[in-house]
Structure formats: structure tokens, C-alpha cells
Design an enzyme around this catalytic site. Structure first.
Site, PDB file in Angstrom:
ATOM      1  N   GLU A  56       0.864  -1.187   0.000  1.00 27.18           N
ATOM      2  CA  GLU A  56       0.000   0.000   0.000  1.00 27.18           C
ATOM      3  C   GLU A  56       0.891   1.224   0.000  1.00 27.18           C
ATOM      4  OE1 GLU A  56      -2.720   0.497   3.315  1.00 27.18           O
ATOM      5  OE2 GLU A  56      -3.839   2.001   2.175  1.00 27.18           O
ATOM      6  N   CYS A 254      -6.478   0.950   2.774  1.00 25.79           N
ATOM      7  CA  CYS A 254      -7.478   2.023   2.790  1.00 25.79           C
ATOM      8  C   CYS A 254      -7.431   2.918   1.558  1.00 25.79           C
ATOM      9  CB  CYS A 254      -7.298   2.874   4.045  1.00 25.79           C
ATOM     10  SG  CYS A 254      -7.818   2.041   5.551  1.00 25.79           S
ATOM     11  N   GLU A 385     -11.601  -3.261   3.427  1.00 29.39           N
ATOM     12  CA  GLU A 385     -11.861  -3.669   4.819  1.00 29.39           C
ATOM     13  C   GLU A 385     -13.286  -3.256   5.161  1.00 29.39           C
ATOM     14  OE1 GLU A 385      -9.387  -1.732   7.903  1.00 29.39           O
ATOM     15  OE2 GLU A 385      -8.355  -3.662   8.015  1.00 29.39           O
TER      16      GLU A 385
END
Ligand code: AHR
Length: 646
Positions: A56, A254, A385
Site C-alpha cells: 500500500e 485504505c 476492509e
């Protein structure tokens, strides 16, 4: 008391001398307790993609890290167009950031340098906490340039300055671009660094009066992984390749979701010419900071590069896509059920981009970008998530569309952010009903949780969805990358191996962090502008991933030890991993029947608080030793043993 002679040392001649020194440490120990491996009862197949990587763009992992562009805000597209650039000391000109007449609609801003004198006028870029350069190495200095109205400065100089400002701030190299016209065009020249430093700056200047428009100002190392232009940072890719990862999950995390849907990750905007990739603020930047946020995603590392990286390091690509929901930690924004088409289209088109023939629209683009052969995409994550019924509703839409067109593509679904609790149970219940392929479990928990959960998967339903342990790491109270944290992960990972018929994939998270610019710790690998090092957790991951067999073997262990045993049918070896998490040495005898040759062992052990660092990158690192089958397991150790049995 019976001692066993160490089995013959098995090493290549070049390292024999060093390894001989280790023999001195290898003491045969009284065999006190038995670890029994049933070699003649091979069980379920081990997932070949069991241990992989989670990537990420957090902690400067992409821009400022794996993507080695040295100029921050090269396109002047940060919220504050001159963020990353220092204003000139001289009054002999003006800097005007303009947004009309720029390179293209994705990259509207550019800088007009209005020079009023002939003594030199310019601006300086500080890079990503400095610019790291190495003596003798070459860097491509490039920019898109035009002279508005057809007249203006005839050259643009890029000079590398030492980081020390006044003292020590001398010139380390320079290159000059020339030949401009009234039209935008890209120019490049090669600059050679005279000195090695982690914190140089790039000064960009003109020395004639007039206006010069510049954009996409870049300083890019020639020495990238495989020497690719727009390639990746070599030392970091090497660390990843060395791990022999089964898969690469990208681009998060995220940032897939974004704090708002408008800021979600959209793969189609990350492929093609880098000057046409629209920069957006990074989810891990503080949008509300009083100073201009300085963490953006340039997408120079985009989906084509992720697929290429996966192929380079032998990892199966695993893209995670937005499912029509913004990051639920930040927002309740989601696309309405009748507004999901664009999101689903992105998923279908991505499969075509990765696997489609060159005669298809997206497969054709892949070919034009330089990769006519398919990337062999086998799985996609739907959402990161997410939780709640809203997620399940949206997942169903994706699943129906993707399975109808591409039934062989495996879909990864979310189990939310926690490893247990009401949301977790609800999502698992729903995914079981829907016969989902794989469920993505996340756990950032204390080391003791990992020790206590080494049997977590022993009783998971063998007929339900498989597990993807998609993000995990042991978090000490101080959130440090200690050996204690890595040791607990190793104990837990023996449970992943023993249950690899259920747990198909697992990845530590996050993967990369810049020592001077991070938002989240612990992380797998740390780096500064020149160097990088693996944490103790990295060496645990590496030992597990690089020593994977293909059949699970039953193993029984004495109390207080953690173990897994695999058979590697190709090499004819039993691979045994044993963790002694206690504070006392343990003498064990490995019982596994006939042995057909020399055994090799790799041992990781240290004090619980030990860490690695830029200065001491191998403070905690595996040591290769010869070994008998009676061995002493050091306190706080992981031992990986390869024993030929066939
Ligand atoms: O790994 C860091 C973050 O942890 C990821 O972005 C997110 O998925 C999780 O909450």
C-alpha cells in the site's frame, strides 16, 4: 547420555569458510523431547501462494520509496501547486502557477518561470525528505517545456545541490535542456552525481530573461530494477524478490477506498503516459493539516507497473478494487445500488486488461504499454476492509457480473477490520451462504494474541470459503519491529501452514516505510533515501515463503513449542519449522524415519527487544547451520530445517 554427531555440513564452497565458523556453535544436545513428523502420511496440498506481500502507498511506500522519482510534486498538482518546491531567494523573477493551457486535463497545472534578469533565476525541489543520489550514478533530468509566445529562455538547467544549504551545499552534478518551442514537448538530459548523499536538492533554473513554462520536472535514476525507464527502486524490489512471495496484493489497504469516493483508487487513471495520470491526495496525508498536505499519489507506480512487478518477482497479482464504498473509518459515503455500473465495469475491464487478447480494447492497451502476453490474473479483491449489510449487497452485484463473464476468477471478500466480533461473524455467515471463494481477515494484535491463536484455523470449516489472512502484524505497545513481535508471528504462521488447506494466502502489513516519513508502524521493510533493511518480521516471512513444501505433514510437538511440517515432493525434503517462544533452551529429537542426506538449518534468535536498523540491518537475521536431528532450540528462536527423506 547420548550425543549425535552433526550431519555433514552442506554448503557451497564459496561460503564454506564462513559456515565452518558456525559449526563451532553447533552443539549436539541431549535429545530430551520428541517432535514427531509422519512423513508417510502426507495430507492436504499446501497453497502455492500461501505467503505473499501486501503493498500500500502508506509511509512513502510508492512516491518517495518503491517508485524512485526524486522530485516531489513534479507536476505541480498538489493542493498548493508549489508544495515541495522552495521559492527563489532572488527577486529577479516571478513564479506563476497556471492551470489553463496545461499538458492535459489530468495534469492542468504547470509553472511559468518569468525571469527578469540574466544572472540566473530558479526554484529548488527538496525531494522526499531529501534527494538520495550515489556517486558515479546517472540520473535522467527531464521536463515538459515550452516558451509561451515562442520566445524566452533557451535553456533549463537542472543542478543537483548538496543538502547542507550554505556549507556542504555545493553542486553535485548538472544537466541542461535546450531546443524549446512554443509547443509543449518533453526534453531530457543525463546528470551524473559526483557524491553520495541522502539529502541533495534539485535546482531548476534559467539564465535568460523571459517566460518559460515547465511541467513534469523529473529526476529519475537510470539504475532501476531491470534498468526499466519509469522502473522501480532496485534495492527494495530485490528485498521483495528474495522473499519468493506467492502473491502481491496491491494497491492497498485504505487507499483503495479513499476518504471520499472521489479520492478512491481508480486503476484506469494510473496506466499510460505518466504525464496523463492524475495525482490525488494520499489517504494517509492529513487533509486538514494547516500546512499544505505533502503526501500525494502521483500514480507513477500504477497498475501496469504493479502487474509487471508481480511478474518480475514471481508473485501472483492480486488487485483489490473499490466496491462502491469510501473508507468506512472516515465516511459513510457509498455509491447507490443503481450506481454501481462504473465500479463493476472497472473490475471487468481490469480482467481484460490483465488477461485479454491483444485484439481486445484493454488487452490491446496492455500490449501497447509493452506487455502483449497476459499477466495471468487469477483473483481480485472486492473492497478492502468493508463491513455491514451495505457491503454484502454490493459484493453480490460484483460477484454476479464477474462470475458470469469470468467464472475462473477467484473473488476475495472482506471480513471487516477485526479478527472476531459481531461484524466479523455476520460477514462470515453471509459469505458462507454466498459460497464466497476467499474471505480476507485482518489482525493487528499484540504478540500474545498471535501465540494464543496458533491453533485458530485448526477447526475452521473445510467446506466453506477459504481464508486470506490479508493484513496482519504483531503490535507491541510501542509498535516497534522487535524480534519478540516477529517471533510471535512465526509461531502463528506455523498454524497457517498446518492449515494451508483452509488458509490459502497470508500477508504481513504494511510492507514499506520511510524512516523519516511514516504514518504506521510496525512495517515489514524500512528504508531511507539510499538504503533499506528487512525487519525481524521480514526474515520470518522470508524463511517461511522461501521454504514452502507442497503437502502438509502431521506433526506432534512437546508443550510450549510451535511447529509445522511440510513435504517438498520436488526436492524430496521434509521442511520443519519450530518456534521456541520460551526463555529456556529446549533439547529436541526430530523423529521422521529414514534420512537420505545432510540436513540444513536456518536459525533466527535474539533478545525479544532486538531490532534491525539502517546502521545494523542484519542485527536479527537467519544464520545457516549444519544440523543433526537431535538439536538444541535456542530460547526465543525460530528454526527452519530441511531434511532429505527421499
Ligand atoms: O495496513 C494499514 C491499514 O490497515 C490498511 O490500509 C487498512 O486496510 C488497515 O486498516
Amino acid at each position: 547420555m547420548r550425543y549425535q554427531r552433526p550431519i555433514r555440513l552442506f554448503v557451497f564452497p564459496a561460503v564454506a569458510l564462513v559456515a565452518t565458523a558456525f559449526v563451532a556453535f553447533v552443539r549436539a544436545q541431549p535429545a530430551i523431547e520428541t517432535i514427531a513428523v509422519q512423513v508417510n502420511r502426507p495430507g492436504a496440498a499446501v497453497s502455492p501462494t500461501l505467503f505473499g506481500l501486501f503493498f500500500e502507498d502508506i509511509n512513502f511506500a510508492a512516491d518517495g520509496g518503491l517508485y524512485p522519482e526524486l522530485v516531489k510534486n513534479r507536476s505541480f498538482e498538489f493542493t498548493e501547486p508549489l508544495a515541495g518546491w522552495s521559492r527563489p531567494m532572488t527577486a529577479e523573477g516571478q513564479l506563476i502557477a497556471l492551470a489553463e493551457g496545461g499538458l492535459n486535463e489530468n495534469n492542468p497545472h504547470y509553472l511559468r518561470m518569468r525571469s527578469e534578469g540574466a544572472s540566473g533565476f530558479g526554484i529548488t525541489n527538496g525531494g522526499f525528505r531529501g534527494i538520495g543520489v550515489e556517486a558515479g550514478k546517472e540520473y535522467v533530468f527531464s521536463a515538459w517545456v515550452r516558451t509561451p509566445g515562442g520566445a524566452g529562455p533557451k535553456s533549463l538547467r537542472g543542478a543537483l545541490l548538496g543538502g547542507g544549504g550554505g556549507r556542504g551545499g555545493g553542486k553535485l552534478g548538472e544537466a541542461t535542456l535546450t531546443g524549446f518551442s512554443g509547443q509543449w514537448k518533453r526534453y531530457e538530459a543525463v546528470l551524473k552525481a559526483a557524491t553520495t548523499t541522502p539529502n541533495a536538492r534539485l535546482q531548476v533554473s534559467v539564465s535568460e530573461p523571459g517566460d518559460l513554462d515547465i511541467d513534469m520536472v523529473s529526476l529519475f535514476p537510470k539504475d532501476t530494477w531491470k534498468g526499466r525507464p519509469n522502473g522501480l527502486r532496485r534495492d527494495l524490489v530485490q528485498l521483495l524478490a528474495d522473499m519468493k512471495p506467492g502473491f502481491l496484493r496491491f494497491p492497498g489497504g485504505c487507499i483503495v477506498e479513499g476518504r471520499r469516493l472521489a479520492l478512491r483508487y481508480q486503476w484506469k487513471k494510473t496506466v499510460g503516459d505518466v504525464s496523463e495520470r492524475r495525482s490525488i491526495i494520499n489517504r494517509w496525508s492529513d487533509e486538514n493539516a494547516r500546512v499544505a498536505p505533502d503526501y500525494f499519489q502521483s500514480f507513477g507506480l500504477g497498475f501496469y507497473e504493479y502487474f509487471q512487478l508481480s511478474e518480475d518477482i514471481g508473485a501472483s497479482p492480486l488487485p483489490i478494487l473499490n466496491c462502491g464504498m469510501a473508507c468506512q473509518f472516515n465516511s459513510s459515503e457509498m455509491a447507490a445500488m443503481d450506481q454501481l455500473d462504473e465500479y463493476v465495469r472497472d473490475a471487468l475491464d481490469l480482467i481484460e486488461f490483465a488477461n485479454g487478447g491483444t485484439d481486445t480494447a484493454w488487452g490491446g492497451l496492455r500490449a501497447r504499454l509493452g506487455h502483449p502476453a497476459p499477466f495471468n490474473l487469477k483473483m481480485i479483491g472486492i473492497g478492502n476492509e468493508q463491513w455491514g449489510k451495505a457491503y454484502v449487497d454490493r459484493y453480490k452485484v460484483f460477484s454476479a457480473a464477474i462470475k458470469a463473464k469470468y467464472p475462473a476468477i477467484q473473488l476475495i471478500t472482506s471480513a471487516g477490520p477485526s479478527p472476531s466480533g459481531a461484524q466479523f461473524d455476520f460477514l462470515w455467515g453471509e459469505m458462507r451462504k454466498l459460497k464466497a471463494d476467499l474471505v480476507d481477515e485482518h489482525y493487528y494484535q499484540p504478540p500474545q494474541w498471535f501465540l494464543d491463536n496458533s491453533h485458530r484455523y485448526d477447526n475452521y470449516d473445510r467446506n466453506g470459503p477459504k481464508v486470506f489472512a490479508g493484513e496482519y502484524a504483531a503490535h507491541t505497545p510501542e509498535k516497534r519491529n522487535t524480534w519478540g513481535a516477529a517471533l510471535a508471528e512465526a509461531a502463528f504462521m506455523t498454524g497457517l501452514e498446518r492449515n494451508s488447506d483452509v488458509v490459502q494466502m497470508a500477508s504481513y502489513a504494511p510492507m514499506l516505510a520511510h524512516v523519516d516519513a511514516w504514518q504506521w508502524a510496525p512495517d515489514l521493510i524500512w528504508f531511507d533515501n539510499l538504503k533499506s533493511f528487512g525487519t525481524p518480521s521480514y526474515y520470518v516471512q522470508k524463511l517461511f515463503a522461501a521454504n514452502l513444501g507442497n503437502r502438509i505433514l502431521p506433526v506432534t510437538v512437546p508443550n510450549g513449542l510451535y511447529a509445522s511440517a511440510l513435504l517438498d515432493e520436488k526436492s524430496g525434503e521434509v521442511i520443519l519449522k519450530v518456534v521456541n517462544a520460551g526463555n529456556a533452551e529446549r533439547g529436541v529429537r526430530i523423529s521422521l524415519g529414514d534420512v537420505k542426506g545432510a540436513a540444513r538449518a536456518w536459525v533466527l534468535s535474539s533478545e525479544l527487544a532486538s531490532e534491525n536498523s539502517v546502521e545494523k540491518p542484519l542485527n536479527v537475521a537467519p544464520v545457516e547451520r549444519s544440523s543433526g536431528l537431535d538439536l538444541s532450540l535456542a530460547a526465543r528462536s525460530l528454526t527452519v530445517l530441511r531434511v532429505p527423506v527421499r
